[in-house]
Design an enzyme around this catalytic site. Sequence first.
Site, mmCIF file in Angstrom:
data_model
loop_
_atom_site.group_PDB
_atom_site.id
_atom_site.type_symbol
_atom_site.label_atom_id
_atom_site.label_comp_id
_atom_site.label_asym_id
_atom_site.label_seq_id
_atom_site.Cartn_x
_atom_site.Cartn_y
_atom_site.Cartn_z
ATOM 1 N N ARG A 33 0.859 -1.197 0.000
ATOM 2 C CA ARG A 33 0.000 0.000 0.000
ATOM 3 C C ARG A 33 0.898 1.251 0.000
ATOM 4 N NH1 ARG A 33 -1.861 0.080 6.398
ATOM 5 N NH2 ARG A 33 -0.069 1.329 7.060
ATOM 6 N N VAL A 90 11.080 -7.652 6.314
ATOM 7 C CA VAL A 90 12.408 -7.155 5.921
ATOM 8 C C VAL A 90 13.337 -6.933 7.113
ATOM 9 C CG1 VAL A 90 11.879 -6.154 3.661
ATOM 10 C CG2 VAL A 90 11.485 -4.797 5.736
ATOM 11 N N SER A 116 13.417 10.230 5.302
ATOM 12 C CA SER A 116 12.353 11.185 5.656
ATOM 13 C C SER A 116 13.042 12.502 5.999
ATOM 14 C CB SER A 116 11.577 10.689 6.877
ATOM 15 O OG SER A 116 10.803 11.747 7.419
ATOM 16 N N TYR A 172 12.096 7.120 15.141
ATOM 17 C CA TYR A 172 11.926 7.215 13.681
ATOM 18 C C TYR A 172 12.985 8.128 13.055
ATOM 19 C CZ TYR A 172 9.172 8.008 9.351
ATOM 20 O OH TYR A 172 8.723 8.105 8.053
ATOM 21 N N LYS A 201 15.845 7.153 10.334
ATOM 22 C CA LYS A 201 15.899 7.814 9.023
ATOM 23 C C LYS A 201 17.237 8.547 8.836
ATOM 24 C CE LYS A 201 11.851 6.444 7.561
ATOM 25 N NZ LYS A 201 11.764 5.488 6.435
ATOM 26 N N ILE A 211 3.408 13.264 3.332
ATOM 27 C CA ILE A 211 2.759 12.634 2.179
ATOM 28 C C ILE A 211 1.441 11.996 2.626
ATOM 29 C CG2 ILE A 211 3.061 10.952 0.293
ATOM 30 C CD1 ILE A 211 5.214 13.188 0.279
#
Length: 249
Positions: free
Chosen positions: A16, A63, A141, A154, A158, A187
Amino acid sequence: MSDFSNKVAIVTGSARGIGKTIALRLAEAGATVVVNDLSAAVNAVADEIKALNRQSLAVQGDVSSSADVNRMVETVKNTFGKIDILVNNAGIARDQLVVRMSDEEWESVLNVDLKSVFFCTRAVLRHMIRQRSGRIINIASIVGIVGNPGQANYSSAKAGIIGFTKTVAKEVASRQITVNAVAPGFIDTEMTQRLAEEWKQELQKRIPLGYLGSPRDVAEAVAFLASDEARYITGQVLSVDGGMAGAWM
Ligand code: NAI
């Protein structure tokens, strides 16, 4: 549109959102696309690609597990004979202020967002080095560049992707393999739809172009970096953020 006929691409986390859009964008341009995700919804994405008359393979797997990654890459090599493009897109967020952050919130985000990039890159490089060609595009990001309260895990992952990208680019440049990162801003996907409405409005005010990006905006940047035309670009971070990271706030 660059032509990706005869190219084999792997896009992680492509059931997705941004990953799915990247997979479809590369397939539209002729690529054979291997779609990977934890979710079984990835099978429907492979069917969509086949409906475009392109080859596709769905590989359900995690992953952040090196065993799953190595199995996926071997399957791709045995099925299609080569791997030209890897897009490390799979990612999760578990937002929390650092003083309240649990070990699990830290580790799960670092594992899925950063360790996976190492596992997938290492596995495909074994083949790309022999081929003496390849494109690796890592989805970072802007938060990894400018920071963001509530996202210590996060943003660390990144930022780690950015350092990894620059180092691996130098390690494999002599083999004509390029490694770049794309740093999306805000986004419109399921990941961001979960944010509180007032926070979304606040963030939107900080985007100089004045609107949220679409997954397609990110996919176009990835397609460019994956193309032959981008052969002389490596170790770079391309922000796709409506001007957000560079804006004075
Ligand atoms: P999303 O949450 O809509 O999609 C991520 C996909 O990755 C999901 O299908 C999920 O099942 C899959 N995934 C999660 N863990 C996995 C694992 N261990 N193994 C395999 N697949 C796994 O997210 P979205 O928004 O499409 O984000 C894609 C990438 O873009 C992520 O790396 C994210 O951090 C990054 N990004 C997104 C931004 C946004 O505003 N949406 C902004 C900046 C970066």
